[in-house]
Design a protein around this motif. Structure first.
Motif, PDB file in Angstrom:
ATOM      1  N   ARG A  97      51.591  32.398  64.075  1.00  0.00           N
ATOM      2  CA  ARG A  97      51.312  33.725  64.596  1.00  0.00           C
ATOM      3  C   ARG A  97      51.119  34.759  63.493  1.00  0.00           C
ATOM      4  N   ARG A  98      51.691  34.517  62.312  1.00  0.00           N
ATOM      5  CA  ARG A  98      51.636  35.509  61.264  1.00  0.00           C
ATOM      6  C   ARG A  98      50.612  35.184  60.176  1.00  0.00           C
ATOM      7  N   THR A  99      49.782  34.185  60.370  1.00  0.00           N
ATOM      8  CA  THR A  99      48.760  33.904  59.369  1.00  0.00           C
ATOM      9  C   THR A  99      47.626  34.901  59.491  1.00  0.00           C
ATOM     10  N   GLY A 100      47.100  35.305  58.348  1.00  0.00           N
ATOM     11  CA  GLY A 100      45.995  36.249  58.384  1.00  0.00           C
ATOM     12  C   GLY A 100      44.788  35.690  59.098  1.00  0.00           C
TER      13      GLY A 100
ATOM     14  N   SER B  84      38.011  37.001  45.507  1.00  0.00           N
ATOM     15  CA  SER B  84      38.420  38.274  44.914  1.00  0.00           C
ATOM     16  C   SER B  84      37.910  39.428  45.760  1.00  0.00           C
ATOM     17  N   TRP B  85      38.486  40.601  45.535  1.00  0.00           N
ATOM     18  CA  TRP B  85      38.075  41.764  46.331  1.00  0.00           C
ATOM     19  C   TRP B  85      36.608  42.111  46.069  1.00  0.00           C
ATOM     20  N   ALA B  86      36.154  41.935  44.820  1.00  0.00           N
ATOM     21  CA  ALA B  86      34.763  42.266  44.501  1.00  0.00           C
ATOM     22  C   ALA B  86      33.801  41.320  45.212  1.00  0.00           C
TER      23      ALA B  86
ATOM     24  N   MET C 282      50.998  35.616  55.923  1.00  0.00           N
ATOM     25  CA  MET C 282      49.564  35.442  55.700  1.00  0.00           C
ATOM     26  C   MET C 282      49.311  34.362  54.665  1.00  0.00           C
ATOM     27  N   SER C 283      48.115  33.800  54.713  1.00  0.00           N
ATOM     28  CA  SER C 283      47.803  32.701  53.800  1.00  0.00           C
ATOM     29  C   SER C 283      47.819  33.183  52.361  1.00  0.00           C
ATOM     30  N   SER C 284      48.386  32.373  51.507  1.00  0.00           N
ATOM     31  CA  SER C 284      48.481  32.737  50.090  1.00  0.00           C
ATOM     32  C   SER C 284      47.151  32.584  49.367  1.00  0.00           C
ATOM     33  N   GLN C 285      46.123  32.022  50.065  1.00  0.00           N
ATOM     34  CA  GLN C 285      44.847  31.782  49.389  1.00  0.00           C
ATOM     35  C   GLN C 285      43.918  32.984  49.478  1.00  0.00           C
ATOM     36  N   LEU C 286      44.296  34.013  50.219  1.00  0.00           N
ATOM     37  CA  LEU C 286      43.355  35.067  50.538  1.00  0.00           C
ATOM     38  C   LEU C 286      43.258  36.093  49.419  1.00  0.00           C
ATOM     39  N   LEU C 287      42.022  36.476  49.113  1.00  0.00           N
ATOM     40  CA  LEU C 287      41.768  37.523  48.145  1.00  0.00           C
ATOM     41  C   LEU C 287      42.474  37.269  46.816  1.00  0.00           C
ATOM     42  N   GLN C 288      42.204  36.106  46.239  1.00  0.00           N
ATOM     43  CA  GLN C 288      42.810  35.762  44.959  1.00  0.00           C
ATOM     44  C   GLN C 288      42.241  36.658  43.859  1.00  0.00           C
ATOM     45  N   PRO C 289      42.985  36.915  42.781  1.00  0.00           N
ATOM     46  CA  PRO C 289      42.453  37.707  41.667  1.00  0.00           C
ATOM     47  C   PRO C 289      41.219  37.042  41.088  1.00  0.00           C
ATOM     48  N   GLU C 290      40.354  37.854  40.562  1.00  0.00           N
ATOM     49  CA  GLU C 290      39.089  37.349  40.051  1.00  0.00           C
ATOM     50  C   GLU C 290      39.297  36.541  38.781  1.00  0.00           C
ATOM     51  N   GLU C 291      38.628  35.418  38.713  1.00  0.00           N
ATOM     52  CA  GLU C 291      38.685  34.619  37.510  1.00  0.00           C
ATOM     53  C   GLU C 291      37.697  35.179  36.493  1.00  0.00           C
ATOM     54  N   ARG C 292      38.083  35.164  35.254  1.00  0.00           N
ATOM     55  CA  ARG C 292      37.204  35.671  34.208  1.00  0.00           C
ATOM     56  C   ARG C 292      37.077  34.637  33.104  1.00  0.00           C
ATOM     57  N   SER C 293      35.953  34.671  32.477  1.00  0.00           N
ATOM     58  CA  SER C 293      35.768  33.801  31.316  1.00  0.00           C
ATOM     59  C   SER C 293      34.911  34.530  30.308  1.00  0.00           C
TER      60      SER C 293
ATOM     61  N   ARG D 214      47.459  45.041  53.014  1.00  0.00           N
ATOM     62  CA  ARG D 214      48.345  45.011  51.851  1.00  0.00           C
ATOM     63  C   ARG D 214      47.679  44.315  50.675  1.00  0.00           C
ATOM     64  N   ARG D 215      46.977  43.254  50.934  1.00  0.00           N
ATOM     65  CA  ARG D 215      46.300  42.543  49.846  1.00  0.00           C
ATOM     66  C   ARG D 215      45.150  43.364  49.274  1.00  0.00           C
ATOM     67  N   GLN D 216      44.561  44.210  50.097  1.00  0.00           N
ATOM     68  CA  GLN D 216      43.447  45.034  49.647  1.00  0.00           C
ATOM     69  C   GLN D 216      43.899  46.389  49.125  1.00  0.00           C
ATOM     70  N   ALA D 217      45.211  46.628  49.119  1.00  0.00           N
ATOM     71  CA  ALA D 217      45.729  47.970  48.829  1.00  0.00           C
ATOM     72  C   ALA D 217      45.255  48.497  47.481  1.00  0.00           C
TER      73      ALA D 217
END
Length: 676
Positions: A427-430, A319-321, A1-12, A358-361
């Motif tokens: 075939r295996r990309t999200g 991010s998931w949010a 799956m693509s490594s760009q999906l559902l990245q952790p949220e950036e905070r500042s 898995r990314r949303q687990a």
């Protein structure tokens, strides 16, 4: 799956975990919140006093955009922010429909800005916008401008009243305007005010028809005018029609944007230009343009939101949010504007939940709970209509005007998406799995619905074609994955330090080739035997040549002269012609001008009234008179006064004599000659 999906949220601006802000810092944070909340109400009050509420709309969009952390460029961020804002507005509309202030700009703006202030304060995020601009943004924005040029061309140089014949080209738009007008008056959705709304819109529209697009346009119109009233009805018709045209231009641009989003960051250089231009060409040359002529106003809005929802679900690079907010906005915007298209959103969300499980687990159950709540809000209007007297089966079998789509194009695009998925390494990309699952699931829904319709009524009528249009747009969006199969320019270009030049030429060539191959544009090359080009036969090009038909003398007389002679709020019948359909259509239009669109349901007998434009023989007059009397007698008992506008003087005199004896009715017949 693509490594760009559902990245952790950036905070500042948030202290690290385990640390606690000091007392002084906490005090400053609370003071900052108090100041932001105060400004959230002072700004709307000041702008409303200056009649500049329209300034608040870009403030809302930029406010949402500055809090999101999604999209690598400014255009991406603004599109997603507007999408989330529209979803929030439609959900907020449930509250506006019930609280005492309706859709007044100051209270609604104060709440929106307060929510943004609290969200920023709670997250600790400093407002931030990406200022990056991509060259392909020009193709996306250019598509919208190109479509606007053609779709708006017939209105150029015409007054607001002069535009009415185009707005009234189909009677469905009169219904749409009556919903828009009624939402203005009630300050919210009509399904919360069903009994009162029956006067303003043809029943059962107030209970069963999707009202999301009308709500958003009414809300926007209120900020444009700094007034909750629609103002002059004829002028309001003109504004509403321009909003619909702008919505279609935005739809076409968003289809191109959605294809680019699905392609992702791997889609670069000339490949981006190629994909965007191919999608733009197919979009502008397709029968989608006929939605304007046929009065499919709600479907335009539904497809527009679908064109944003599907790409964001297929490639949730956030991010998931943020994904939770986007998925809820997808459900609400599509379900509220054109509910049957929400089936595609539901399918995409289910497929995405499995593909990205898995990314949303870590936050899976919180995400699912938010999506379930969003689904409940999205389904509320549809559930309310089904729980009433709405006959779902009969409506699903309804017949109506159809868009002239070629099935081969949709089938070919779907098969092309499958081919891309089967290519080794993809075939295996999200993105690939979610897109293919969405297309396959949509095809299954269409197939089952089509089989049921063929077994029950023996044809594929109105709503099958509506669903098929949504499927076509999803397949167009899927072309974004095709671009990743194209090869980027090789390293040989850098040897001569001409890569930027070669890449630019290749992009321009791809742009020109895409419009030639898929939009039929010949770039000045003459046709065989000087015949018409393929582009000139497209729905969009044909619409740009429209002249407004023969309605202009009638609409001008009615909107500028005759409606002022009618007592406000009373039923009106227009007999400007011996054409019964024209009489019915203009009477329907007239009822909306006096805010009585619900009377249209009482007017079917006008289809048998062939008098008003010129003298007729005795038999035709008597038959028409009988139908006219029946239409008047069917009006509500409280409508004792009725106005009849008649173009022919002799017919007007005869009707004054023959309608004067109607029981419990006072009929005023006015001679209203039509020039030209």
């Amino acid at each position: 799956m693509s490594s760009q999906l559902l990245q952790p949220e950036e905070r500042s601006g948030v202290p690290p975990l385990g640390s606690a802000p000091g007392r002084g810092a906490r005090g400053r944070r609370w003071a900052l919140l108090a100041g932001a909340l105060a400004a959230s109400w002072v700004l709307p009050v000041v702008l409303d006093a200056l009649n500049l509420d329209i300034v608040l709309i870009p403030v809302f969009v930029l406010g949402v955009a500055s809090l999101l952390r999604v999209g690598g460029g400014l255009l991406d961020r603004l599109v997603i922010a507007t999408f989330v804002l529209c979803g929030g507005l439609l959900a907020f509309g449930l509250v506006l429909s019930l609280w005492p202030w309706g859709m007044q700009p100051v209270p609604t703006s104060g709440v929106i800005l307060s929510v943004l202030s609290i969200a920023s304060w709670a997250s600790g995020r400093a407002p931030r916008l990406p200022l990056r601009f991509r060259v392909s943004d020009l193709v996306i924005l250019g598509t919208g401008a190109f479509v606007w040029h053609y779709i708006h061309h017939p209105l150029v140089g015409r007054s607001v009243i002069g535009r009415l014949p185009f707005a009234l080209s189909i009677e469905d738009r009169i219904v749409h305007f009556s919903i828009f007008d009624a939402i203005h008056q009630f300050g919210g959705f009509l399904f919360f005010h069903q009994d009162a709304a029956k006067v303003l819109v043809p029943t059962p529209t107030e209970a069963v028809y999707p009202q999301g697009s009308h709500f958003l346009l009414a809300w926007f119109d209120i900020f444009v005018r700094s007034d909750t009233a629609t103002g002059d009805p004829g002028t309001a018709y003109g504004r509403y029609y321009v909003y619909v045209l702008a919505s279609f231009a935005i739809l076409c641009a968003l289809v191109v944007w959605g294809a680019r989003w699905i392609g992702g960051p791997r889609l670069t250089g000339w490949r981006t230009a190629a994909v965007c231009t191919v999608v733009a060409g197919l979009t502008v040359a397709s029968p989608l343009g006929a939605m304007v002529k046929t009065g499919f106003d709600s479907q335009i809005a539904g497809v527009m939101f679908l064109a944003v929802a599907i790409p964001l679900i297929v490639r949730p690079a956030m991010s998931w949010a943020t994904y939770a907010a986007v998925s809820v906005a997808a459900l609400i915007t599509v379900a509220y504007t054109y509910n049957i298209l929400a089936a595609f959103v539901g399918i995409a969300l289910v497929i995405a939940a499995w593909v990205y499980r898995r990314r949303q687990a870590r936050h899976r159950w919180v995400l699912y709970a938010i999506q379930a709540a969003g689904c409940a809000v999205a389904l509320l209007p549809s559930v309310m209509s089904v729980m009433g007297t709405f006959d779902v089966e009969a409506q699903a079998q309804a017949r109506g005007m159809l868009l002239p789509f070629d099935r081969s194009l949709t089938v070919g695009l779907a098969l092309l998406i499958a081919v891309v998925f089967l290519v080794a390494g993809r075939r295996r990309t999200g993105v690939g799995m979610t897109l293919l699952g969405t297309v396959a699931g949509g095809a299954l829904v269409l197939g089952v619905f089509g089989v049921w319709q063929m077994r029950t009524i023996g044809t594929l009528p109105y709503y099958f074609e509506k669903l098929a249009t949504g499927g076509f747009v999803i397949c167009l969006l899927g072309l974004g994955t095709v671009g990743t199969l194209l090869r980027p320019l090789g390293p040989w270009t850098t040897a001569f330090r001409k890569r930027w030049w070669v890449e630019g030429v290749a992009s321009v060539a791809a742009f020109a080739a895409g419009l030639s191959l898929f939009a039929g544009i010949q770039w000045g090359v003459p046709s065989v035997n000087s015949g018409p080009t393929a582009w000139s036969a497209s729905s969009l090009a044909e619409w740009s040549k429209e002249k407004g038909g023969n309605l202009a003398p009638y609409t001008t007389a009615l909107a500028t002269r005759d409606i002022a002679r009618v007592e406000p709020g009373t039923p009106v019948v227009t007999l400007y012609s011996n054409d019964a359909y024209l009489n019915w259509k203009l009477s329907f239009f007239a009822t909306t001008l006096v805010h009585r669109g619900g009377l249209a349901a009482k007017y079917p007998d006008l289809f048998n009234v062939y008098i008003g434009g010129a003298p007729v023989d005795k038999a035709q007059y008597e038959n028409s008179l009988a139908s006219l009397k029946k239409a008047i007698e069917l009006m509500p008992a409280e409508d004792r006064k009725v106005s009849v506008l008649v173009a022919d003087a002799r017919t007007a005199d005869d009707l004054r004599r023959d309608l004067g004896s109607l029981k419990d009715r006072t009929v005023t017949v006015l001679h209203t000659p039509i020039q030209g």
